[in-house]
Design a protein around this motif. Structure first.
Motif, PDB file in Angstrom:
ATOM      1  N   LEU A   1      -8.334  11.494   0.634  1.00 46.28           N
ATOM      2  CA  LEU A   1      -7.448  10.267   0.027  1.00 46.28           C
ATOM      3  C   LEU A   1      -8.274   9.832  -1.184  1.00 46.28           C
ATOM      4  CD1 LEU A   1      -5.089   8.294   0.414  1.00 46.28           C
ATOM      5  CD2 LEU A   1      -7.006   6.706   1.523  1.00 46.28           C
TER       6      LEU A   1
ATOM      7  N   VAL B   1      -3.700   5.162   7.815  1.00 47.73           N
ATOM      8  CA  VAL B   1      -4.587   4.137   8.709  1.00 47.73           C
ATOM      9  C   VAL B   1      -3.922   4.139  10.190  1.00 47.73           C
ATOM     10  CG1 VAL B   1      -4.659   1.841   8.943  1.00 47.73           C
ATOM     11  CG2 VAL B   1      -5.111   2.773   6.830  1.00 47.73           C
TER      12      VAL B   1
ATOM     13  N   ALA C   1      -3.401   1.166  -1.937  1.00 45.31           N
ATOM     14  CA  ALA C   1      -3.831   2.063  -0.994  1.00 45.31           C
ATOM     15  C   ALA C   1      -5.496   1.883  -0.689  1.00 45.31           C
ATOM     16  CB  ALA C   1      -3.587   3.439  -1.441  1.00 45.31           C
ATOM     17  N   ALA C   2      -6.209   1.937  -1.681  1.00 50.71           N
ATOM     18  CA  ALA C   2      -7.549   2.030  -1.549  1.00 50.71           C
ATOM     19  C   ALA C   2      -8.193   0.625  -0.868  1.00 50.71           C
ATOM     20  CB  ALA C   2      -8.365   1.972  -2.927  1.00 50.71           C
TER      21      ALA C   2
ATOM     22  N   ALA D   1     -10.746  10.725   4.497  1.00 56.79           N
ATOM     23  CA  ALA D   1     -11.158   9.558   3.348  1.00 56.79           C
ATOM     24  C   ALA D   1     -11.546   9.993   2.203  1.00 56.79           C
ATOM     25  CB  ALA D   1     -12.175   8.498   3.939  1.00 56.79           C
TER      26      ALA D   1
ATOM     27  N   THR E   1      -2.074   2.579  -6.344  1.00 58.45           N
ATOM     28  CA  THR E   1      -3.348   3.254  -5.882  1.00 58.45           C
ATOM     29  C   THR E   1      -4.297   2.108  -5.373  1.00 58.45           C
ATOM     30  OG1 THR E   1      -4.168   3.332  -8.205  1.00 58.45           O
ATOM     31  CG2 THR E   1      -2.738   5.239  -7.165  1.00 58.45           C
TER      32      THR E   1
ATOM     33  N   ALA F   1       1.046  -1.138   0.030  1.00 59.74           N
ATOM     34  CA  ALA F   1       0.058  -0.058   0.150  1.00 59.74           C
ATOM     35  C   ALA F   1       0.919   1.122   0.008  1.00 59.74           C
ATOM     36  CB  ALA F   1      -0.794   0.165   1.163  1.00 59.74           C
ATOM     37  N   SER F   2       0.329   2.454  -0.429  1.00 57.62           N
ATOM     38  CA  SER F   2       1.328   3.452  -0.454  1.00 57.62           C
ATOM     39  C   SER F   2       1.435   4.034   0.818  1.00 57.62           C
ATOM     40  CB  SER F   2       0.340   4.637  -1.489  1.00 57.62           C
ATOM     41  OG  SER F   2      -0.683   5.166  -0.624  1.00 57.62           O
TER      42      SER F   2
ATOM     43  N   ALA G   1      -1.205   5.859   2.554  1.00 57.12           N
ATOM     44  CA  ALA G   1      -2.453   5.126   2.959  1.00 57.12           C
ATOM     45  C   ALA G   1      -1.997   4.355   4.148  1.00 57.12           C
ATOM     46  CB  ALA G   1      -2.778   4.218   1.800  1.00 57.12           C
TER      47      ALA G   1
ATOM     48  N   LEU H   1      -6.162   9.562  -4.907  1.00 56.43           N
ATOM     49  CA  LEU H   1      -6.246   8.317  -5.408  1.00 56.43           C
ATOM     50  C   LEU H   1      -6.672   8.440  -7.128  1.00 56.43           C
ATOM     51  CD1 LEU H   1      -7.179   5.495  -2.799  1.00 56.43           C
ATOM     52  CD2 LEU H   1      -4.688   6.450  -3.706  1.00 56.43           C
TER      53      LEU H   1
ATOM     54  N   CYS I   1      -7.383   1.066   2.860  1.00 56.44           N
ATOM     55  CA  CYS I   1      -8.258   1.813   3.548  1.00 56.44           C
ATOM     56  C   CYS I   1      -9.780   1.519   3.581  1.00 56.44           C
ATOM     57  CB  CYS I   1      -8.107   3.173   2.763  1.00 56.44           C
ATOM     58  SG  CYS I   1      -6.572   4.032   3.332  1.00 56.44           S
TER      59      CYS I   1
ATOM     60  N   MET J   1     -15.190   3.863  -0.509  1.00 57.69           N
ATOM     61  CA  MET J   1     -13.796   3.357  -0.897  1.00 57.69           C
ATOM     62  C   MET J   1     -13.872   2.027  -1.648  1.00 57.69           C
ATOM     63  SD  MET J   1     -10.722   4.571  -0.157  1.00 57.69           S
ATOM     64  CE  MET J   1     -10.833   5.552   1.223  1.00 57.69           C
TER      65      MET J   1
END
Length: 785
Positions: free
Chosen positions: A107, A58, A133-134, A104, A130, A50-51, A54, A111, A137, A164
């Motif tokens: 973000l 979290v 990351a999504a 969120a 991406t 994950a990025s 992200a 993204l 999250c 998300m």
């Protein structure tokens, strides 16, 4: 990347996303962090990476959640907070929800920007970053929302979680679309090999088209890339979509092509290559052996069904286009109904798959469902699916170990017992985690990259089978006897390890025995520390665990009692007492304190009538439970017999294993061993296509060395060369295929014959072939115009 860790969350988020975007603009990539391998996948499909943004977000969310509710959310193993931190005034729950929703949304905007950049530049690396990351999250928001249902029922993060989730699905669709566009526009286009009207053979008739070779090479690389970057379930769906879409193009192309006589052999060669390639790609998108063989109903895996349908069409095209005219005339000279080619397809493994996987199906082609396959073939089919998945399927692993009277388990036990390496307690000792995000040292993530010894694998395998056989659905004593036949009948087995004089000798204990002792240790639990004051306390403590000892261990002890030679005398006169005594001794010694060590020595010296009476209650309680299980199973089939009929049984059995840390570690160890030594195991089952199948490497969990790049480009599945139909290495039995029920309609037959060059260009034929074409045209109503 240095960031401000104090202050308002929204201010920090704004700076975080600005710097993340700045990093992308400067380096044209996304800064990423890896997740713990033990957390990847699962029911929530956690990503592998994950990025950085992200992961940091979290973490901040988790901190805000703790400051709001003063307990962790369950997503992250939160550190122990100090009293001063706990005394801090609580953050209002409504404020927490509002901040998480707003961050969120920020973000999501971020993204979206990155994903648009990645699509504009066809940058798969940024798109997968991406997506990861999504996905992370999305799972975090779901976890927080579930906790809100308990702690603040009037508040919800459902909307943020749903948005998300939609982002994850949209990014997965874009990833699939990008791969499909690359395949359709670049990989599957080749003006030279697709020039069907040319009167010159392609590459002088020495090879198939470059298109299929590059398609195979791209699909291999895409699968490896997806498996290593994208959340596992998402990766599987994307690969299935790629395979399905590209097969749509190839099927339409080759079934509708009207080549010249010079180019006709190219169609046959290419279709043969395609079918062999799909045979090696298909296990990766299936979830069971039935799906792999095409024995699936309407409600099953749609992608697998579509692939089977297209491969069947390709097989029919191959048959009608490639079958020699003389053979067609010989079979159909008495009319169109002279062969069963047009009869509906029966319920049996897909003909195309049987054709390209001859090693799996020795002898006559199989007829009927999975139950009609011989034992080795059925296990080999499930094994090929198990090891092709992007993440381990524990129910499928259990199914493979149990099915067909423990064929795979017996092979593994025989090999591991021959290794004769003493058990090393590192399997269940405390280990450090991998250090990835969401890592907990108990997750078993260390198995992924570790070097396992045969003793560790043997211990894990024994634990799995003993626990399963002690389950009400597992089969009891009968199942244990079959599963451990390799152990009970091992030549030259030294049973002195079960003698009371060896109870303390942990370092000399074989791996299978250490596995049984470890199962007893799991029952002792942390309460053992309170017993370690006197022998009397130990007696009292043991009486409390009589109902918790695994029934499988009790049955295994009874099985060993029946075969022990006369010169072996277990502790207390019974193998179960020996196992209990060894477990207690090991736990006493583990503390290293003087008092427990002295108590351990005293414990080893006990073998009196008093001792037998004190421990008898434990043994009797465990044996009564085992007897009840055996009575219940008297009229039932064993787990090995029902697991194919009721696949959900595997999920019930594996749930018992996954309840304990040792069980979770055991299934990981056995899966890794099987996965990395698949070629050897398939060879033992008589189903290995490779001509160079080797026995397991010395360190069984080490991955086999990858093939060189050129070898991977010119070979399918590591062993089969391209163009086997062209070179003659693969000979088709045309008559047998024409006498197979393929469900081809006579209209389809006429259409495909019309597209054969011999029917469109009869003036190039000799007198005999021209006569054959005329007769077949009359029989099937072929109109070349």
């Amino acid at each position: 990347m240095e960031l401000m860790e104090d202050g308002n969350l929204m201010d920090r988020v704004q700076i975080l996303l600005q710097r993340d975007l700045g990093y992308y603009e400067e380096h044209h990539t996304v800064l990423q962090e890896n997740l713990c391998l033990g957390a990847v996948g699962g029911p929530f499909d956690f990503p592998r990476y994950a990025s950085f943004a992200a992961v940091k977000l979290v973490k901040w969310w988790e901190e805000e959640f703790f400051s709001c509710f003063h307990h962790p959310s369950g997503l992250i193993e939160t550190r122990i907070h100090t009293k001063e931190e706990l005394d801090v005034k609580k953050l209002p729950s409504a404020e927490f929800v509002e901040m998480v929703q707003q961050s969120a949304e920020k973000l999501l905007e971020h993204l979206h920007t990155l994903s648009q950049e990645s699509l504009d530049h066809a940058d798969l690396a940024v798109l997968t970053a991406t997506l990861g990351a999504a996905a992370l999250c999305k799972n975090a928001l779901w976890c927080f929302n579930e906790q809100l249902k308990k702690d603040a029922k009037s508040l919800s993060l459902h909307q943020a979680s749903r948005l998300m989730q939609e982002m994850v699905e949209a990014l997965a669709e874009r990833l699939l679309d990008l791969h499909c566009r690359l395949l359709a526009l670049y990989v599957l286009q080749d003006a030279d090999s697709l020039n069907w009207e040319s009167q010159h053979s392609f590459f002088e008739g020495q090879r198939g088209s470059f298109t299929i070779q590059m398609w195979w090479f791209y699909m291999q690389g895409a699968r490896e890339d997806l498996w290593n970057t994208v959340p596992p379930k998402t990766a599987q769906r994307v690969l299935a979509g790629m395979l399905n879409e590209s097969l749509t193009i190839l099927t339409a192309r080759y079934s509708q092509a009207k080549p010249s006589l010079a180019r006709s052999p190219l169609i046959v060669t290419d279709i043969g290559n395609i079918l062999i390639c799909v045979r090696h790609l298909l296990p990766s998108i299936c979830t069971s052996g039935s799906e792999l063989l095409g024995l699936v109903g309407p409600g099953s895996n749609k992608a697998a069904r579509d692939v089977h349908a297209k491969c069947h069409d390709l097989l029919c095209t191959l048959l009608i286009r490639g079958c020699p005219l003389a053979t067609l005339y010989k079979v159909f000279r008495r009319g169109a109904d002279a062969a069963p080619l047009f009869l509906p397809r029966p319920v049996s493994p897909a003909t195309w798959f049987v054709l390209v996987a001859p090693k799996l199906f020795p002898g006559d082609p199989p007829r009927g469902d999975m139950h009609s396959l011989n034992d080795n073939t059925a296990v080999a089919v499930e094994l090929s699916v198990l090891c092709a998945q992007p993440e381990a399927s524990w129910p499928l692993l259990v199914k493979v170990l149990l099915m067909r009277n423990y064929v795979a388990t017996t092979i593994l036990l025989r090999h591991l017992l021959k290794a004769d390496i003493q058990y090393q307690d590192a399997v269940h000792s405390s280990v450090e985690g991998c250090g990835g995000f969401l890592c907990g040292a108990t997750a078993g993530c260390w198995v992924e990259g570790s070097q396992l010894t045969p003793s560790q694998v043997l211990s894990a395998l024994v634990q799995i089978i003993v626990v399963i056989c002690g389950d009400p659905e597992g089969g009891g004593m009968r199942a244990l006897h079959v599963a451990f036949s390799a152990l009970l009948q091992q030549d030259g087995m030294d049973w002195s390890c079960l003698d009371k004089r060896q109870m303390w000798a942990e370092q000399r204990r074989p791996a299978w025995l250490s596995a049984l002792v470890n199962l007893i240790k799991d029952c002792l639990g942390p309460s053992m520390a309170s017993w370690a004051t006197s022998v009397d306390n130990i007696f009292q403590g043991l009486q409390q665990i009589g109902d918790t000892i695994s029934v499988g261990v009790v049955l295994m002890a009874k099985l060993l009692d029946d075969i022990l030679p006369a010169d072996v005398s277990p502790f207390g006169g019974q193998t179960l007492m020996q196992l209990i005594g060894a477990a207690v001794y090991a736990e006493l010694v583990k503390s290293g304190a003087d008092a427990p060590l002295r108590l351990a020595e005293e414990w080893c010296g006990l073998d009196t009538d008093l001792f037998r009476e004190e421990v008898a209650a434990v043994v009797v309680a465990a044996q009564e439970r085992a007897a009840e299980l055996e009575e219940d199973l008297a009229e039932q089939d064993s787990g090995s017999e029902v697991i194919e009929e009721l696949p959900q049984i595997a999920e019930v059995l594996v749930s018992r294993l996954l309840l304990t840390s040792s069980g979770r570690t055991s299934v990981k160890i056995v899966f890794k061993f099987i996965q990395h030594n698949l070629a050897w195991l398939m060879g033992e089952l008589g189903a290995q296509e490779s001509r160079t199948a080797a026995p397991p490497v010395h360190v069984p969990a080490a991955k086999p060395a990858p093939h060189p790049l050129l070898h991977a480009m010119f070979h399918i599945g590591g062993s089969r060369a391209f163009d086997e139909l062209l070179t003659g290495a693969w000979q088709l039995n045309w008559v047998s295929l024409l006498h197979t029920e393929l469900g081809i309609s006579k209209t389809q037959m006429a259409q495909q014959l019309t597209r054969r060059a011999e029917f469109r260009e009869p003036h190039f034929l000799n007198e005999h072939d021209a006569k054959v074409v005329a007769i077949l045209s009359t029989i099937f109503g072929v109109d070349p115009n």
